[in-house]
Design a protein around this motif. Structure first.
Motif, PDB file in Angstrom:
ATOM      1  N   ARG A 130      -5.215  -5.029  -4.754  1.00 40.50           N
ATOM      2  CA  ARG A 130      -5.089  -3.575  -4.738  1.00 40.50           C
ATOM      3  C   ARG A 130      -6.362  -2.882  -4.275  1.00 40.50           C
ATOM      4  O   ARG A 130      -6.333  -1.921  -3.521  1.00 40.50           O
ATOM      5  N   GLY A 131      -7.503  -3.386  -4.755  1.00 39.19           N
ATOM      6  CA  GLY A 131      -8.785  -2.797  -4.370  1.00 39.19           C
ATOM      7  C   GLY A 131      -9.028  -2.909  -2.874  1.00 39.19           C
ATOM      8  O   GLY A 131      -9.496  -1.968  -2.238  1.00 39.19           O
ATOM      9  N   GLY A 132      -8.701  -4.066  -2.308  1.00 39.01           N
ATOM     10  CA  GLY A 132      -8.865  -4.270  -0.873  1.00 39.01           C
ATOM     11  C   GLY A 132      -7.966  -3.360  -0.060  1.00 39.01           C
ATOM     12  O   GLY A 132      -8.371  -2.829   0.978  1.00 39.01           O
ATOM     13  N   LYS A 133      -6.749  -3.184  -0.538  1.00 39.19           N
ATOM     14  CA  LYS A 133      -5.818  -2.298   0.166  1.00 39.19           C
ATOM     15  C   LYS A 133      -6.268  -0.841   0.073  1.00 39.19           C
ATOM     16  O   LYS A 133      -6.188  -0.096   1.051  1.00 39.19           O
ATOM     17  N   LEU A 134      -6.738  -0.448  -1.103  1.00 36.43           N
ATOM     18  CA  LEU A 134      -7.242   0.922  -1.277  1.00 36.43           C
ATOM     19  C   LEU A 134      -8.472   1.152  -0.395  1.00 36.43           C
ATOM     20  O   LEU A 134      -8.622   2.206   0.227  1.00 36.43           O
ATOM     21  N   LYS A 135      -9.341   0.143  -0.314  1.00 39.11           N
ATOM     22  CA  LYS A 135     -10.518   0.218   0.543  1.00 39.11           C
ATOM     23  C   LYS A 135     -10.116   0.465   1.985  1.00 39.11           C
ATOM     24  O   LYS A 135     -10.675   1.316   2.667  1.00 39.11           O
ATOM     25  N   THR A 136      -9.107  -0.269   2.451  1.00 36.27           N
ATOM     26  CA  THR A 136      -8.632  -0.114   3.823  1.00 36.27           C
ATOM     27  C   THR A 136      -8.077   1.291   4.058  1.00 36.27           C
ATOM     28  O   THR A 136      -8.397   1.939   5.060  1.00 36.27           O
ATOM     29  N   VAL A 137      -7.271   1.771   3.132  1.00 29.00           N
ATOM     30  CA  VAL A 137      -6.697   3.118   3.261  1.00 29.00           C
ATOM     31  C   VAL A 137      -7.806   4.171   3.273  1.00 29.00           C
ATOM     32  O   VAL A 137      -7.773   5.112   4.074  1.00 29.00           O
ATOM     33  N   LEU A 138      -8.813   3.998   2.436  1.00 28.41           N
ATOM     34  CA  LEU A 138      -9.913   4.961   2.377  1.00 28.41           C
ATOM     35  C   LEU A 138     -10.743   4.912   3.660  1.00 28.41           C
ATOM     36  O   LEU A 138     -11.142   5.964   4.184  1.00 28.41           O
ATOM     37  N   GLN A 139     -10.981   3.722   4.195  1.00 32.44           N
ATOM     38  CA  GLN A 139     -11.700   3.618   5.465  1.00 32.44           C
ATOM     39  C   GLN A 139     -10.928   4.316   6.583  1.00 32.44           C
ATOM     40  O   GLN A 139     -11.500   5.069   7.377  1.00 32.44           O
ATOM     41  N   ILE A 140      -9.623   4.070   6.646  1.00 31.76           N
ATOM     42  CA  ILE A 140      -8.782   4.679   7.681  1.00 31.76           C
ATOM     43  C   ILE A 140      -8.792   6.202   7.545  1.00 31.76           C
ATOM     44  O   ILE A 140      -8.919   6.933   8.529  1.00 31.76           O
ATOM     45  N   THR A 141      -8.664   6.679   6.314  1.00 28.89           N
ATOM     46  CA  THR A 141      -8.668   8.122   6.067  1.00 28.89           C
ATOM     47  C   THR A 141     -10.003   8.737   6.489  1.00 28.89           C
ATOM     48  O   THR A 141     -10.039   9.780   7.153  1.00 28.89           O
ATOM     49  N   ALA A 142     -11.106   8.087   6.123  1.00 31.33           N
ATOM     50  CA  ALA A 142     -12.431   8.615   6.450  1.00 31.33           C
ATOM     51  C   ALA A 142     -12.651   8.651   7.960  1.00 31.33           C
ATOM     52  O   ALA A 142     -13.105   9.664   8.506  1.00 31.33           O
ATOM     53  N   VAL A 143     -12.312   7.551   8.640  1.00 33.56           N
ATOM     54  CA  VAL A 143     -12.495   7.521  10.095  1.00 33.56           C
ATOM     55  C   VAL A 143     -11.619   8.576  10.755  1.00 33.56           C
ATOM     56  O   VAL A 143     -12.075   9.314  11.639  1.00 33.56           O
ATOM     57  N   SER A 144     -10.368   8.673  10.338  1.00 33.51           N
ATOM     58  CA  SER A 144      -9.455   9.662  10.911  1.00 33.51           C
ATOM     59  C   SER A 144     -10.016  11.071  10.744  1.00 33.51           C
ATOM     60  O   SER A 144      -9.982  11.883  11.675  1.00 33.51           O
ATOM     61  N   TRP A 145     -10.506  11.361   9.544  1.00 30.28           N
ATOM     62  CA  TRP A 145     -11.057  12.688   9.271  1.00 30.28           C
ATOM     63  C   TRP A 145     -12.260  12.963  10.163  1.00 30.28           C
ATOM     64  O   TRP A 145     -12.419  14.053  10.710  1.00 30.28           O
TER      65      TRP A 145
END
Length: 192
Positions: A130-145
């Motif tokens: 779960r932590g790894g998946k959340l990390k990926t989602v947060l990275q994607i969100t940050a880069v997109s932003w």
């Protein structure tokens, strides 16, 4: 009773993964054309980044739901992920939107854990938790932003999201290493 035939690497899930890899240079060209200043190219780069990121979930879902998991897919999928995130981070740092030290720390963790997973793949498969998946989602969100041309002060949100992604990236990396250490410790001694 006969065993199921092996899954061909030429399947829809792997085609999506390979397409994702081939789209990474197109994304890089969009960012370079934008120079992180041209609004239209920044929007195009952001939309393409989000699209490529979404295909990561699509190929995984296709592979699991249709029984199309292959060794090639297990190898190519993380390469596609790291290629996209790595390219985005390097370009954001190159255009002074992200400090280089953040890019170096995230890439060191991502490459280190990927190499470790590849080294132990014959002994065990380490699934993303779960932590790894959340990390990926947060990275994607940050880069997109950070790619999108937000007006001030909204543009600053991207950097804070990236700092949160950085913290989670480091913590999940430490967690993977701790689990690896504990699993090695619990293995029976094979020297006898």
């Amino acid at each position: 009773m006969t065993a199921d035939p092996p899954v061909s690497p030429w399947n829809i899930a792997n085609v999506v993964t390979v397409a994702r890899i081939f789209l990474v240079p197109v994304f890089a060209v969009f960012v370079v054309l934008s120079g992180m200043e041209h609004t239209g190219w920044r929007v195009a780069a952001c939309l393409l980044f989000v699209f490529i990121s979404a295909t990561d979930f699509v190929d995984g879902w296709l592979a699991r739901s249709r029984g199309l998991v292959t060794d090639f897919g297990k190898l190519a999928d993380p390469i596609a992920d790291k290629a996209l995130i790595g390219t985005a981070l390097v370009l954001l740092s190159y255009y002074d939107a992200l400090p280089w030290w953040v890019t170096v720390v995230i890439l060191a963790r991502e490459l280190g854990i990927t190499l470790w997973r590849m080294a132990i793949r014959n002994r065990t498969v380490v699934a993303a938790d779960r932590g790894g998946k959340l990390k990926t989602v947060l990275q994607i969100t940050a880069v997109s932003w950070m790619l999108f041309p937000w007006p001030s002060p909204l543009d600053a949100v991207g950097l804070w999201l990236m700092y949160a992604a950085l913290i989670l990236t480091v913590l999940t990396g430490m967690d993977y290493l701790w689990k690896a250490f504990k699993s090695r410790e619990s293995e029976p001694n094979r020297s006898s």
